[in-house]
Design a protein around this motif. Structure first.
Motif, PDB file in Angstrom:
ATOM      1  N   GLY A 274      44.556  32.501  41.228  1.00 33.19           N
ATOM      2  CA  GLY A 274      43.872  31.900  42.365  1.00 33.19           C
ATOM      3  C   GLY A 274      42.496  32.466  42.630  1.00 33.19           C
ATOM      4  O   GLY A 274      41.901  32.168  43.667  1.00 33.19           O
ATOM      5  N   SER A 275      41.986  33.296  41.713  1.00 33.10           N
ATOM      6  CA  SER A 275      40.696  33.919  41.968  1.00 33.10           C
ATOM      7  C   SER A 275      40.018  34.270  40.652  1.00 33.10           C
ATOM      8  O   SER A 275      40.662  34.353  39.603  1.00 33.10           O
ATOM      9  CB  SER A 275      40.879  35.197  42.799  1.00 33.10           C
ATOM     10  OG  SER A 275      41.578  36.173  42.043  1.00 33.10           O
ATOM     11  N   TRP A 276      38.712  34.496  40.732  1.00 34.18           N
ATOM     12  CA  TRP A 276      37.983  34.945  39.544  1.00 34.18           C
ATOM     13  C   TRP A 276      38.485  36.305  39.077  1.00 34.18           C
ATOM     14  O   TRP A 276      38.485  36.607  37.887  1.00 34.18           O
ATOM     15  CB  TRP A 276      36.486  35.010  39.849  1.00 34.18           C
ATOM     16  CG  TRP A 276      35.849  33.674  40.032  1.00 34.18           C
ATOM     17  CD1 TRP A 276      35.465  33.082  41.193  1.00 34.18           C
ATOM     18  CD2 TRP A 276      35.529  32.736  38.995  1.00 34.18           C
ATOM     19  NE1 TRP A 276      34.940  31.836  40.954  1.00 34.18           N
ATOM     20  CE2 TRP A 276      34.956  31.601  39.617  1.00 34.18           C
ATOM     21  CE3 TRP A 276      35.672  32.737  37.608  1.00 34.18           C
ATOM     22  CZ2 TRP A 276      34.522  30.490  38.902  1.00 34.18           C
ATOM     23  CZ3 TRP A 276      35.245  31.626  36.884  1.00 34.18           C
ATOM     24  CH2 TRP A 276      34.674  30.526  37.530  1.00 34.18           C
ATOM     25  N   GLU A 277      38.941  37.144  40.019  1.00 33.24           N
ATOM     26  CA  GLU A 277      39.477  38.442  39.634  1.00 33.24           C
ATOM     27  C   GLU A 277      40.718  38.275  38.746  1.00 33.24           C
ATOM     28  O   GLU A 277      40.923  39.044  37.806  1.00 33.24           O
ATOM     29  CB  GLU A 277      39.834  39.265  40.872  1.00 33.24           C
ATOM     30  CG  GLU A 277      38.647  39.670  41.726  1.00 33.24           C
ATOM     31  CD  GLU A 277      38.333  38.686  42.835  1.00 33.24           C
ATOM     32  OE1 GLU A 277      37.714  39.106  43.825  1.00 33.24           O
ATOM     33  OE2 GLU A 277      38.701  37.494  42.716  1.00 33.24           O
ATOM     34  N   ALA A 278      41.545  37.269  39.058  1.00 33.40           N
ATOM     35  CA  ALA A 278      42.722  37.008  38.229  1.00 33.40           C
ATOM     36  C   ALA A 278      42.304  36.597  36.826  1.00 33.40           C
ATOM     37  O   ALA A 278      42.906  37.022  35.836  1.00 33.40           O
ATOM     38  CB  ALA A 278      43.589  35.922  38.867  1.00 33.40           C
ATOM     39  N   ARG A 283      42.087  37.218  30.859  1.00 31.00           N
ATOM     40  CA  ARG A 283      41.327  36.787  29.691  1.00 31.00           C
ATOM     41  C   ARG A 283      41.142  37.951  28.724  1.00 31.00           C
ATOM     42  O   ARG A 283      41.015  39.110  29.141  1.00 31.00           O
ATOM     43  CB  ARG A 283      39.950  36.259  30.114  1.00 31.00           C
ATOM     44  CG  ARG A 283      39.915  34.779  30.406  1.00 31.00           C
ATOM     45  CD  ARG A 283      39.935  33.958  29.139  1.00 31.00           C
ATOM     46  NE  ARG A 283      39.768  32.543  29.399  1.00 31.00           N
ATOM     47  CZ  ARG A 283      39.673  31.619  28.441  1.00 31.00           C
ATOM     48  NH1 ARG A 283      39.732  31.965  27.169  1.00 31.00           N
ATOM     49  NH2 ARG A 283      39.538  30.354  28.741  1.00 31.00           N
ATOM     50  N   ASP A 284      41.126  37.636  27.429  1.00 27.47           N
ATOM     51  CA  ASP A 284      40.855  38.670  26.434  1.00 27.47           C
ATOM     52  C   ASP A 284      39.464  39.254  26.650  1.00 27.47           C
ATOM     53  O   ASP A 284      38.527  38.541  27.034  1.00 27.47           O
ATOM     54  CB  ASP A 284      40.954  38.086  25.022  1.00 27.47           C
ATOM     55  CG  ASP A 284      42.381  37.713  24.648  1.00 27.47           C
ATOM     56  OD1 ASP A 284      43.318  38.272  25.267  1.00 27.47           O
ATOM     57  OD2 ASP A 284      42.548  36.861  23.757  1.00 27.47           O
ATOM     58  N   LYS A 285      39.345  40.551  26.391  1.00 31.40           N
ATOM     59  CA  LYS A 285      38.071  41.244  26.554  1.00 31.40           C
ATOM     60  C   LYS A 285      37.604  41.806  25.207  1.00 31.40           C
ATOM     61  O   LYS A 285      38.434  42.100  24.325  1.00 31.40           O
ATOM     62  CB  LYS A 285      38.211  42.387  27.564  1.00 31.40           C
ATOM     63  CG  LYS A 285      38.549  41.946  28.985  1.00 31.40           C
ATOM     64  CD  LYS A 285      38.698  43.154  29.897  1.00 31.40           C
ATOM     65  CE  LYS A 285      38.823  42.744  31.363  1.00 31.40           C
ATOM     66  NZ  LYS A 285      40.033  41.991  31.629  1.00 31.40           N
ATOM     67  N   LYS A 335      29.555  41.698  39.795  1.00 31.62           N
ATOM     68  CA  LYS A 335      30.941  41.325  39.535  1.00 31.62           C
ATOM     69  C   LYS A 335      31.834  41.657  40.727  1.00 31.62           C
ATOM     70  O   LYS A 335      32.808  40.954  40.997  1.00 31.62           O
ATOM     71  CB  LYS A 335      31.442  42.028  38.284  1.00 31.62           C
ATOM     72  CG  LYS A 335      32.790  41.527  37.786  1.00 31.62           C
ATOM     73  CD  LYS A 335      33.158  42.221  36.504  1.00 31.62           C
ATOM     74  CE  LYS A 335      34.568  41.878  36.069  1.00 31.62           C
ATOM     75  NZ  LYS A 335      34.970  42.629  34.866  1.00 31.62           N
ATOM     76  N   SER A 336      31.502  42.684  41.460  1.00 27.13           N
ATOM     77  CA  SER A 336      32.295  43.060  42.637  1.00 27.13           C
ATOM     78  C   SER A 336      32.260  41.987  43.719  1.00 27.13           C
ATOM     79  O   SER A 336      33.103  41.964  44.611  1.00 27.13           O
ATOM     80  CB  SER A 336      31.801  44.388  43.212  1.00 27.13           C
ATOM     81  OG  SER A 336      30.431  44.296  43.580  1.00 27.13           O
ATOM     82  N   ASN A 337      31.282  41.075  43.627  1.00 26.28           N
ATOM     83  CA  ASN A 337      31.150  40.003  44.623  1.00 26.28           C
ATOM     84  C   ASN A 337      31.613  38.649  44.096  1.00 26.28           C
ATOM     85  O   ASN A 337      31.378  37.628  44.738  1.00 26.28           O
ATOM     86  CB  ASN A 337      29.690  39.869  45.074  1.00 26.28           C
ATOM     87  CG  ASN A 337      29.220  41.055  45.889  1.00 26.28           C
ATOM     88  OD1 ASN A 337      30.033  41.764  46.484  1.00 26.28           O
ATOM     89  ND2 ASN A 337      27.925  41.288  45.910  1.00 26.28           N
ATOM     90  N   VAL A 338      32.304  38.634  42.948  1.00 26.56           N
ATOM     91  CA  VAL A 338      32.624  37.347  42.324  1.00 26.56           C
ATOM     92  C   VAL A 338      33.552  36.506  43.201  1.00 26.56           C
ATOM     93  O   VAL A 338      33.549  35.263  43.116  1.00 26.56           O
ATOM     94  CB  VAL A 338      33.241  37.574  40.919  1.00 26.56           C
ATOM     95  CG1 VAL A 338      34.642  38.160  41.012  1.00 26.56           C
ATOM     96  CG2 VAL A 338      33.237  36.276  40.109  1.00 26.56           C
ATOM     97  N   ALA A 339      34.322  37.144  44.079  1.00 22.78           N
ATOM     98  CA  ALA A 339      35.204  36.378  44.972  1.00 22.78           C
ATOM     99  C   ALA A 339      34.421  35.471  45.905  1.00 22.78           C
ATOM    100  O   ALA A 339      34.971  34.508  46.456  1.00 22.78           O
ATOM    101  CB  ALA A 339      36.085  37.331  45.780  1.00 22.78           C
ATOM    102  N   ASN A 340      33.133  35.759  46.098  1.00 16.94           N
ATOM    103  CA  ASN A 340      32.320  34.996  47.045  1.00 16.94           C
ATOM    104  C   ASN A 340      31.553  33.849  46.388  1.00 16.94           C
ATOM    105  O   ASN A 340      30.718  33.217  47.041  1.00 16.94           O
ATOM    106  CB  ASN A 340      31.325  35.929  47.743  1.00 16.94           C
ATOM    107  CG  ASN A 340      32.025  37.038  48.515  1.00 16.94           C
ATOM    108  OD1 ASN A 340      33.078  36.820  49.097  1.00 16.94           O
ATOM    109  ND2 ASN A 340      31.443  38.230  48.501  1.00 16.94           N
ATOM    110  N   VAL A 341      31.823  33.572  45.120  1.00 16.19           N
ATOM    111  CA  VAL A 341      31.074  32.547  44.395  1.00 16.19           C
ATOM    112  C   VAL A 341      31.107  31.206  45.119  1.00 16.19           C
ATOM    113  O   VAL A 341      30.088  30.511  45.236  1.00 16.19           O
ATOM    114  CB  VAL A 341      31.612  32.402  42.954  1.00 16.19           C
ATOM    115  CG1 VAL A 341      31.139  31.094  42.334  1.00 16.19           C
ATOM    116  CG2 VAL A 341      31.145  33.561  42.093  1.00 16.19           C
TER     117      VAL A 341
END
Length: 348
Positions: A274-278, A283-285, A335-341
């Motif tokens: 449900g989020s970019w963090e998920a 995803r493979d890195k 990246k720490s703010n990706v939830a706010n996209v």
């Protein structure tokens, strides 16, 4: 007889700009090579044949369902004229399923969740099916064993009243709990008798219809004609009557009122994605910890999330950022703010 209902009407706004109202996240390749809805169908097919798999969705997504699930019979696509939350959706779908598979057991699944241990997932569903077949009036929900004090999920508090089915505990539910704040989430984790509510349920079709009739009578009376109407008039009847249902979730309409609800604590690697963090978690890195999706590269940088749907994107000498490109829109940030996209939609 076990049937599946896959709910695929959500708009997936948290994954904007990749997920849009025209093509929400259940129809996207967020995690692997297949779309989320394709993964959901493939996950359940080993125990439920495709002729007993139903998909509920909105009218604007019917073509996407047909395109991505060409093996699905057309009559198994249940079309909601409008979104009115999960109780009307489930009532509508139960009436439709009962037309073709009377007195079936019905497992309800979201279309956009990740499950890593699919074999264990199917074993849990089979145990739930076995319990419901022996306990007609029971409702089963699948609860995920929490691994962190998550504030984004609802919780299920369970009692010490349990039985064993195969190798799975089936435990009486005390109550459903809304999404908590951080302090309460930590308390739930420490107390040990709380599970994440994954929105997956299993019940006898006639039982859930009886429960809806009892606790949401307006919805039941608006839709009961569906069971007997002629096939060629089915969608017309749905379109005419659906607006008279009560727009409410199945949790509020039935689950919080019913007295015979059980939960199976489940540990099969679940996430609602449900989020970019998920997305970053699964995803493979590359060796530098970068998630790179599409025609993307990261040079001399680490821990980046770089996603592109149509353009070449190269990130050089930067770390801990996100870059999301879709349909000509390019979003860049910490990246720490990706939830706010999704908040950037207001200004782009």
């Amino acid at each position: 007889m076990l049937c599946a209902l896959i709910m695929a009407g959500g708009k997936g706004t948290r994954f904007w700009p990749l997920s849009t109202e025209e093509k929400p996240k259940q129809f996207l390749n967020l995690i692997g090579d297949k779309t989320m809805i394709q993964m959901t169908v493939d996950r359940i097919k080993p125990i439920i044949p495709v002729e007993r798999i139903f998909v509920s969705t909105g009218e604007m997504y019917v073509d996407l369902v047909k395109e991505q699930l060409p093996e699905l019979p057309e009559k198994n696509i249940i079309v909601e004229p409008e979104g009115r939350n999960t109780a009307p959706c489930i009532a509508l779908s139960a009436f439709v399923i009962n037309r073709y598979y009377n007195d079936a057991t019905m497992v309800v699944l979201p279309s956009d969740h990740l499950i890593k241990d699919e074999d264990e997932f199917r074993k849990v569903v089979n145990s739930a099916d076995e319990f419901v077949n022996k306990n007609y009036e029971s409702i089963i929900t699948l609860g995920m064993e929490p691994t962190r004090p998550e504030t984004g999920y609802g919780y299920i508090r369970y009692s010490d009243n349990e039985v064993k089915v195969n190798n799975h505990k089936v435990i009486k539910v005390d109550t459903f709990v809304e999404k908590p704040n951080k302090e309460k989430a930590e308390m739930y984790l420490n107390e040990g008798n709380y599970l994440w509510n994954g929105g997956m349920f299993l019940w006898n079709v006639n039982n859930i219809l009886n429960q809806i009739k009892k606790y949401s009578p307006n919805t039941y009376s608006a839709l009961e004609i569906i069971e007997t109407v002629e096939e060629e008039k089915l969608q017309e009847t749905i379109n005419s009557n659906y607006k008279n249902t009560e727009a409410i979730s199945i949790d509020y309409a039935v689950l919080e009122k019913s007295s015979d609800i059980h939960v199976i604590p489940s540990n099969f690697g679940w996430d609602d994605v449900g989020s970019w963090e998920a997305l970053d978690r699964y995803r493979d890195k590359d060796e530098a910890g970068n998630v790179l999706v599409g025609d993307t590269k990261a040079v001399e940088g680490e821990n980046n999330l770089v996603i592109s749907s149509s353009q070449s994107v190269v990130v050089e000498g930067l770390s801990d950022i996100y870059v999301i490109e879709h349909d000509g829109k390019i979003l860049v940030g910490r990246k720490s703010n990706v939830a706010n996209v999704k908040e950037l939609k207001k200004i782009i």
